[in-house]
Design an enzyme around this catalytic site. Sequence first.
Site, short mmCIF file in Angstrom:
data_model
loop_
_atom_site.label_atom_id
_atom_site.label_comp_id
_atom_site.label_asym_id
_atom_site.label_seq_id
_atom_site.Cartn_x
_atom_site.Cartn_y
_atom_site.Cartn_z
N TYR A 1 -20.77 99.52 67.13
CA TYR A 1 -20.16 100.78 67.31
C TYR A 1 -19.42 101.15 65.98
O TYR A 1 -18.90 100.32 65.32
CB TYR A 1 -19.04 100.57 68.30
CG TYR A 1 -18.17 101.91 68.71
CD1 TYR A 1 -18.89 102.51 69.85
CD2 TYR A 1 -17.20 102.43 67.98
CE1 TYR A 1 -18.27 103.77 70.08
CE2 TYR A 1 -16.82 103.51 68.17
CZ TYR A 1 -17.32 104.34 69.49
OH TYR A 1 -16.87 105.58 69.47
N GLN B 1 -18.50 105.58 76.60
CA GLN B 1 -20.07 105.87 77.24
C GLN B 1 -21.07 105.17 76.28
O GLN B 1 -21.86 104.73 76.74
CB GLN B 1 -20.13 107.21 77.23
CG GLN B 1 -19.91 108.25 76.06
CD GLN B 1 -18.63 108.55 75.78
OE1 GLN B 1 -17.80 108.03 76.25
NE2 GLN B 1 -18.54 109.80 75.06
N ASN C 1 -11.43 103.07 68.85
CA ASN C 1 -10.01 103.31 69.66
C ASN C 1 -9.99 102.44 70.78
O ASN C 1 -10.78 101.60 71.38
CB ASN C 1 -10.11 104.89 69.76
CG ASN C 1 -11.04 105.29 70.67
OD1 ASN C 1 -11.62 104.82 71.59
ND2 ASN C 1 -11.12 106.60 70.53
N SER D 1 -3.96 96.01 61.06
CA SER D 1 -4.31 95.22 60.06
C SER D 1 -2.88 94.74 59.45
O SER D 1 -1.95 95.48 59.68
CB SER D 1 -5.23 96.06 59.11
OG SER D 1 -5.73 95.43 58.25
N GLN E 1 -2.60 98.37 52.44
CA GLN E 1 -2.31 97.95 53.78
C GLN E 1 -1.95 99.01 54.77
O GLN E 1 -2.35 99.41 55.70
CB GLN E 1 -1.85 96.53 53.96
CG GLN E 1 -2.07 95.81 55.21
CD GLN E 1 -3.21 95.71 55.38
OE1 GLN E 1 -4.15 95.04 54.56
NE2 GLN E 1 -3.92 95.78 56.58
N HIS F 1 -3.46 102.29 56.18
CA HIS F 1 -4.46 102.22 57.10
C HIS F 1 -4.15 102.80 58.45
O HIS F 1 -4.68 103.49 58.87
CB HIS F 1 -4.96 100.78 57.68
CG HIS F 1 -6.09 100.29 56.68
ND1 HIS F 1 -7.31 100.54 56.72
CD2 HIS F 1 -6.19 99.30 55.75
CE1 HIS F 1 -8.10 100.17 55.97
NE2 HIS F 1 -7.39 99.15 55.47
N GLU G 1 -4.03 88.02 58.64
CA GLU G 1 -5.34 88.42 58.42
C GLU G 1 -5.66 88.45 56.85
O GLU G 1 -6.69 87.97 56.35
CB GLU G 1 -5.45 89.93 58.89
CG GLU G 1 -6.91 90.67 58.68
CD GLU G 1 -6.74 92.01 59.02
OE1 GLU G 1 -5.85 92.61 59.14
OE2 GLU G 1 -8.07 92.61 59.39
N HIS G 2 -4.92 89.02 56.03
CA HIS G 2 -5.10 88.83 54.57
C HIS G 2 -4.10 88.38 53.92
O HIS G 2 -2.95 88.68 54.20
CB HIS G 2 -5.27 90.35 54.07
CG HIS G 2 -6.15 91.32 54.69
ND1 HIS G 2 -5.71 92.12 55.57
CD2 HIS G 2 -7.49 91.35 54.67
CE1 HIS G 2 -7.03 92.90 55.94
NE2 HIS G 2 -8.05 92.38 55.50
N ASP H 1 -12.32 94.16 50.63
CA ASP H 1 -12.54 95.23 51.53
C ASP H 1 -14.06 95.83 51.25
O ASP H 1 -14.72 96.15 52.22
CB ASP H 1 -11.37 96.23 51.61
CG ASP H 1 -10.27 95.73 52.03
OD1 ASP H 1 -10.33 94.60 52.85
OD2 ASP H 1 -9.26 96.53 51.79
N GLU I 1 -17.76 60.61 90.50
CA GLU I 1 -17.39 61.91 90.63
C GLU I 1 -17.62 62.55 91.93
O GLU I 1 -17.49 63.61 92.36
CB GLU I 1 -17.79 62.78 89.69
CG GLU I 1 -17.14 62.61 88.23
CD GLU I 1 -17.68 63.47 87.02
OE1 GLU I 1 -18.63 64.23 87.19
OE2 GLU I 1 -16.86 63.49 86.08
N HIS J 1 -26.76 64.16 91.53
CA HIS J 1 -26.84 63.84 90.00
C HIS J 1 -27.07 62.48 89.81
O HIS J 1 -28.02 62.03 89.01
CB HIS J 1 -25.25 64.15 89.49
CG HIS J 1 -24.91 65.40 89.26
ND1 HIS J 1 -24.71 66.20 90.18
CD2 HIS J 1 -24.65 66.14 88.00
CE1 HIS J 1 -24.40 67.55 89.53
NE2 HIS J 1 -24.55 67.43 88.44
#
Lengths: 437, 437
Positions: A133, A194, A217, A240, A262, A265, A330-331, A364, A418, A423
Amino acid sequence: MPVRLDIRDPDFKDRFAALLGAKREAAADVEAAVRAIVEDVKARGDDALVALTQKFDGLDLGTAGAAGLRVTPAEVTAAVAACPPEDIAALTLARDRIEAYHRRQIPEDQRYTDALGVELGYRWTPVEAAGLYVPGGTAAYPSSVLMNAVPAKVAGVERLVMVVPAPGGKLAPLVLAAAQLAGVDEIFRVGGAQAVAALAYGTATIAPVDKIVGPGNAYVAAAKRIVFGKVGIDMIAGPSEVLIIADASADPQWIAADLLAQAEHDAAAQSILITTDAAFAHAVEAAVESQLATLPREKIAAASWRDHGAVILVETLDQAVGLADAVAAEHLELAVADPAPLVDRIRHAGAIFVGTHTPEAVGDYVAGSNHVLPTARSARFSSGLGVLDFMKRTSILRCGPDQLAAIGPAAVTLAKAEGLEAHARSVALRLAGAAAK
Amino acid sequence: MPVRLDIRDPDFKDRFAALLGAKREAAADVEAAVRAIVEDVKARGDDALVALTQKFDGLDLGTAGAAGLRVTPAEVTAAVAACPPEDIAALTLARDRIEAYHRRQIPEDQRYTDALGVELGYRWTPVEAAGLYVPGGTAAYPSSVLMNAVPAKVAGVERLVMVVPAPGGKLAPLVLAAAQLAGVDEIFRVGGAQAVAALAYGTATIAPVDKIVGPGNAYVAAAKRIVFGKVGIDMIAGPSEVLIIADASADPQWIAADLLAQAEHDAAAQSILITTDAAFAHAVEAAVESQLATLPREKIAAASWRDHGAVILVETLDQAVGLADAVAAEHLELAVADPAPLVDRIRHAGAIFVGTHTPEAVGDYVAGSNHVLPTARSARFSSGLGVLDFMKRTSILRCGPDQLAAIGPAAVTLAKAEGLEAHARSVALRLAGAAAK
């Protein structure tokens, strides 16, 4: 202004915990709407895609219908020709470096025979078909196309399908160029929930895939959650964040720029500076203010810095490491004179950028490592995107009669303990068969 | 009776697709109830655990309160002493073999310097604390404790916390023995959604963990979905399945026992036989019927075989491979005279059991490979549980001034193309700094 904390403050622990726990993003409640879209695509296939694309993207496919969703090779070629050559050159450098880095992630199979003669092991194989995506509009990032598509191709994914909304019919040429460079096999101008539903369930025009990756999104994220199980998905990314540990050896202007990279963003992004030096902290804060004034995305960056930014004073770099592990950023930039000892001691971070000449932005785009990384403290338990996300492991086991005679009785014992008699029987019948010979 | 398909039937494709698409399990709608439990534990901590344990497990912790949730070492020792020695010996063999197998999954770090002098790589580190959910009552399987706990310990998890409900105060001794053998660090007698919530958010008695694994009922599964993001989770397991490709070289009684070993798990389990030999198929079906009569779990196994079982006739083993890839079975047995060529060609399966002397049950207990495997066709995109589920990868990047000079300009170009000026600036300032020197 950002939160200012000092580890010597008596209430530091509580305030640091509050910083870690703060919600930066309100979850939009789109689940019901998304569920209806997914059901529509499942039920009506291409017809739903055409109608929803008209509705959400203002794109009338006319007499072509769903066939018009496919972006043709000629369109891609034309788009590439329209891109500035230096952009294509930069993308190509990025592609090559990302590919070289990710080739080292290809896992090794294991096949071995143990002391009893049992043959054991496992084998990695690629996911057969994957969907990527790609957001449209202003958040259409060609670098993200590379970061998602190149690892898939390195893994050996045979069919890599990109979906990207074309609001008003427009596609970003550099996004198409990145898809071509990365070896994407099919591109469709469709987005939103969709597109995710089409990738998961398939339509006459878009064949289904096994795994779906890529940012989106709230609608896209909700759709990925809904189709999870039917197909695999990557992580659901949150806003982020960067954590910078810096000492006075760093240039305050550089660190300010990194914090703002940062912050630009997203207003929900978070930039945190940890330093041992109060004067340095002041200099960075001043540089942030002055640099903000000339940023095109000033409003977004200013909101992020004001609402989520933090400057934390510590006495020692040891303390900084402890806080960094708690943040599990994250960073993580280590902009200190001697970063190597810190690298070895950090336990939780998506990516570490070592030394003052390694701004996150170089990672990046062109360093080669992946920029899809775990957000919101999830680096405590998850990893950035990589080749393994497009592969799966099959375990392999082979016993002969002698091996089953050696380990089978223990399996019978445990199965009976068990209460799983069938088995036990499936092993015992074979043991009896061998004994009878 | 099971579905009978023949690949030569004109409607085979549709009937096979229907078999693949059939829902075997109605999803219980417990989300609202579970959400309330999770919120209660978040808000009231130990008090909620004590109240919910009284309510759902009929266990009154009395004056001990939440402290009574902890299973003491003395209790574990007493439980182990109460187990039959042969059960302990079988569990120990299983533990040792699982550990040996999983040690080979420990991933290698990468650190290298490329031709430009850029230092790149990544490092794997263990999740710090993990929680293991173990069902109580009849589904309390010591083998599952080993399969979940041993990989965590091999990965290097420092704090492994087991939660297990004790209905009426009762715990299965062999489950406690398995926990001890696997090196579980803490055990709490608490179950359901409340246990999952405690592991994710922590209470005064139970410190929070970073990742939660292990099987559970619909309440546990819903709780894991809700806390996902706050902590990592393993897969949400569906009902189990086996696909057996067999030819006339196999003993029909053995294959019947293998089909029933799957079927006895759960009425929603699925057992499928694919064979080239109609007479063999009949013999297996007859053997299933006769073995069913003497199974303690006859009712469950009979329901599974009747409602979800399938026998598929094919003309060639090649065709069987194609169908097996479409099924992407959790367990795939290759009970044929010459299985090796088939092993190499199968692409999608959780685990492959090779040859007639390798019943799935030996892998369920003592072979060493993991029995937590992807169900419901998810082997197309996911793997069985392993060491990597308890580790995460941090990427590491270091540039000096020369390296940034080499690749930084391309990062600036791409950042500008994406409209991210602060990204461009964080690199450009450093390039300008170097140029000024």
